[in-house]
Design a protein around this motif. Sequence first.
Motif, PDB file in Angstrom:
ATOM      1  N   TRP A  82       0.924  -1.167   0.030  1.00  0.00           N
ATOM      2  CA  TRP A  82       0.115  -0.086   0.066  1.00  0.00           C
ATOM      3  C   TRP A  82       0.939   1.004  -0.048  1.00  0.00           C
ATOM      4  O   TRP A  82       0.633   2.401  -0.510  1.00  0.00           O
ATOM      5  N   VAL A  83       2.170   1.209   0.836  1.00  0.00           N
ATOM      6  CA  VAL A  83       2.796   2.285   0.812  1.00  0.00           C
ATOM      7  C   VAL A  83       3.352   2.648  -0.737  1.00  0.00           C
ATOM      8  O   VAL A  83       3.352   3.766  -1.176  1.00  0.00           O
ATOM      9  N   THR A  90      -2.269   3.906   6.214  1.00  0.00           N
ATOM     10  CA  THR A  90      -0.985   4.043   5.517  1.00  0.00           C
ATOM     11  C   THR A  90      -0.829   5.462   5.617  1.00  0.00           C
ATOM     12  O   THR A  90       0.533   5.909   5.642  1.00  0.00           O
TER      13      THR A  90
END
Length: 143
Positions: A37-38, A79
């Motif tokens: 997700w980063v 995130t």
Amino acid sequence: MATRTADEARQEAKDAYNAFLAMCPSRQLLDRVADKWVVLVLCALAGEGADAGGRPSSLRYSELSRLIAGVSQKMLTQTLRALERDGLVSRTVTPTVPVTVDYALTDLGSSLYRTTRQLRAWAQDNMDAVRANRARYDARSGD
């Protein structure tokens, strides 16, 4: 005994970072940047999303959510908070009705993006080869 300046002490500590050592604080950063997700958030904020047109920009939460298929609200929020805490993403609140919140890469985030862009491209370019290898392995292993 010679005295050290604060800059010298920081440089000495920086030189001592070794991610192969269990107690090295840089491992926490590796955990952060190794998250899918980063990588996708950094790439989206850099303008790589389907609707972004290839230019870095600030995006609203809902725009990020649309660009990154499959990310849950909880995961995207976590995130973005983690990236903001690490100084990789800036969060700008504009007092409108309703309040507008935009996210953008910081200089530090842009420097990390250059690496994550290559990682994302590598994954996309090599997925067919990885799938073929997995199929051969699974056939050989009986899984």
